[in-house]
Design a protein around this motif. Structure first.
Motif, PDB file in Angstrom:
ATOM      1  N   UNK A 201      50.194  32.604  34.628  1.00 34.11           N
ATOM      2  CA  UNK A 201      49.275  32.596  35.821  1.00 34.11           C
ATOM      3  C   UNK A 201      49.054  33.766  36.453  1.00 34.11           C
ATOM      4  N   UNK A 202      48.093  34.232  36.839  1.00 27.12           N
ATOM      5  CA  UNK A 202      47.744  35.803  37.391  1.00 27.12           C
ATOM      6  C   UNK A 202      46.796  35.443  38.648  1.00 27.12           C
ATOM      7  N   UNK A 203      47.169  36.564  39.341  1.00 33.49           N
ATOM      8  CA  UNK A 203      46.569  36.766  40.808  1.00 33.49           C
ATOM      9  C   UNK A 203      45.009  37.360  40.358  1.00 33.49           C
ATOM     10  N   UNK A 204      45.046  38.078  39.515  1.00 32.68           N
ATOM     11  CA  UNK A 204      43.387  38.882  39.121  1.00 32.68           C
ATOM     12  C   UNK A 204      43.478  38.953  37.803  1.00 32.68           C
ATOM     13  N   UNK A 205      42.128  38.976  37.189  1.00 32.09           N
ATOM     14  CA  UNK A 205      42.345  39.136  35.794  1.00 32.09           C
ATOM     15  C   UNK A 205      40.899  40.613  35.595  1.00 32.09           C
ATOM     16  N   UNK A 206      41.311  41.145  34.607  1.00 31.06           N
ATOM     17  CA  UNK A 206      40.330  42.387  34.210  1.00 31.06           C
ATOM     18  C   UNK A 206      40.302  42.042  32.833  1.00 31.06           C
ATOM     19  N   UNK A 207      38.921  41.751  32.829  1.00 35.45           N
ATOM     20  CA  UNK A 207      38.425  41.606  31.260  1.00 35.45           C
ATOM     21  C   UNK A 207      37.804  43.127  30.628  1.00 35.45           C
ATOM     22  N   UNK A 208      38.231  43.600  29.658  1.00 35.30           N
ATOM     23  CA  UNK A 208      37.861  44.754  28.940  1.00 35.30           C
ATOM     24  C   UNK A 208      37.231  44.601  27.616  1.00 35.30           C
TER      25      UNK A 208
END
Length: 461
Positions: A201-208
């Motif tokens: 589980x993550x507080x934010x996601x960056x998709x690249x």
């Protein structure tokens, strides 16, 4: 409060190419230990589209920094540095630490098809050109090296994110698979048998990873929210094939790399001509790159999605060798003959043949040649709902021309990333930038994404 006594904010970065590496490093640098960043990469090693392949005599792949008889940059061939921001904020450090170096060699142009343009990202008439030292994938590896060693970044290679769901708590639950089931070239039957596991589980996601935006039929789909995915999926794509050949004896050719004015072959380069690769392979290894026109026609003939079942069609090496690789080699041979390079013919015995289908090699350049902001224009074709550019050649270097939409030194985009601040999901890639595509656009998109995220994350926690 001391950073060590505060709970860390968990960040997921999907994709370990240039964008993922630059973004993760910048987040770690700016956060003073407040962030815990996990990079997920589905490949056999870091690199994404900036990748390097080492192959044993038996055909097995080995790590990109190990000695092997065959070595190829089989994706991105080099990168440019056209903007002041890129040169000052990224390239200067890369050159100082010799993570990258200028590629100099005997370069040329071969003419094949009348009326075709030989320009390949400004090659060979608009230098300088830069490469990762020791192969293109060496660059994202060394970019992440110190932040992984310090514990600020956790690297999970060979892991494919298949589902990205926001929970009622506001955190993002990621699920996916690892090992062979994550790879693009694994048979669909084998990949389908793997059950996704919770990845955290993550507080934010960056998709690249651009393929993460694809619909569920695609092997690399990360199941990200449709509101974000649709904005990326709608960008017109350039599909390319690369063919990898190792010759038993060195080709007797004056050029170490050339661009081609041809409908089939766009570019060719010798591995050992690149920085740090002088002694990388036992044989004379060459990478041949198709034109967008050839590749779009081939993908229309053999789609990436089964038109009847809708299933993803993974890369099959037999098909690549017998089809695109064979045709690219014939174009290579034909161009040498037509341009008076008889000393290189007949070609020496071939010791290895490999290939790669790049379904999303880079975005069609926005605002160039009558294309709109999504890259759609006169040369756009659709295959099973996916837009591809089938131009023979594309303008991918600023030169002295004014490019519609503002890609030059004096007119960079106001924002070259996607951000949903409320839900804390972000997209960094040349696919969401209006800059000309390539490493420079991907890296600057990642840099700006990280700098946008830091105050948002740290001030709200």
């Amino acid at each position: 409060m001391d950073a060590s006594k505060q709970s860390q904010i968990e960040i997921a970065v999907i994709g370990g190419g240039i964008s993922g590496a630059v973004c993760a490093r910048e987040l770690a640098r700016l956060s003073a230990g407040r962030l815990r960043i996990t990079v997920f990469d589905q490949g056999r090693g870091l690199g994404g589209r900036a990748c390097h392949r080492r192959v044993e005599e038996n055909g097995n792949y080995v790590a990109s920094d190990l000695p092997a008889p065959f070595a190829f940059d089989h994706g991105c061939q080099f990168f440019r540095a056209d903007s002041h921001q890129f040169r000052e904020e990224l390239l200067k450090e890369w050159l100082e630490f010799r993570w990258a170096a200028e590629w100099k060699g005997r370069f040329g142009v071969l003419s094949g098809t009348e009326g075709a343009n030989a320009d390949f990202f400004g090659f060979p008439k608009e230098p300088p050109y830069f490469c990762g030292v020791g192969g293109m994938s060496a660059l994202p590896i060394v970019i992440l090296q110190d932040v992984v060693a310090s514990g600020a970044v956790c690297l999970r290679s060979g892991v494919r994110v298949a589902s990205t769901v926001q929970l009622n708590s506001g955190k993002w639950l990621l699920s996916g698979t690892s090992g062979r089931a994550a790879f693009h070239d694994t048979a669909e039957e084998e990949a389908a048998r793997a059950s996704p596991d919770a990845l955290g589980e993550f507080d934010a996601v960056v998709v690249t990873d651009v393929s993460a935006s694809m619909a569920g039929w695609h092997r690399a789909s990360a199941g990200i929210p449709e509101g974000v995915a649709a904005k990326v999926r709608g960008r017109t794509r350039v599909v390319l094939f690369t063919a990898l050949f190792a010759f038993e004896q060195p080709l007797n050719l004056e050029f170490e790399a050339f661009s081609a004015a041809d409908e089939v072959l766009w570019f060719a380069s010798r591995t050992r001509s690149k920085p740090g690769l002088e002694d990388a392979a036992s044989y004379d290894c060459w990478t041949l790159v198709s034109t967008p026109k050839y590749a779009a026609a081939e993908v229309e003939r053999v789609p990436m999605q089964d038109p009847e079942t809708g299933a993803f069609r993974p890369q099959d090496m037999s098909y690549l060798r017998e089809g695109p690789c064979s045709e690219l080699l014939e174009a290579f041979r034909r161009l040498l003959h037509q341009n008076g390079h008889a000393s290189a013919l007949p070609l020496p015995q071939i010791k290895y043949v490999g290939g790669q289908r790049w379904g999303s090699a880079f975005p069609a350049p926005a605002g160039v040649g009558g294309r709109d902001a999504t890259g759609r224009g006169p040369s756009t074709v659709e295959v099973l709902g996916v837009a591809y550019d089938n131009a023979t050649c594309l303008k991918l270097a600023p030169g002295n021309d004014k490019i519609e939409g503002g890609h030059g030194e004096s007119c960079s985009p106001a924002r070259d990333f996607l951000a949903d601040d409320e839900h804390r999901i972000f997209y960094a890639s040349d696919y969401v930038s209006s800059r000309l595509p390539g490493v420079e656009a991907a890296a600057l998109s990642a840099l700006d994404t990280a700098r946008h995220m830091i105050p948002l994350l740290l001030e709200q926690t």
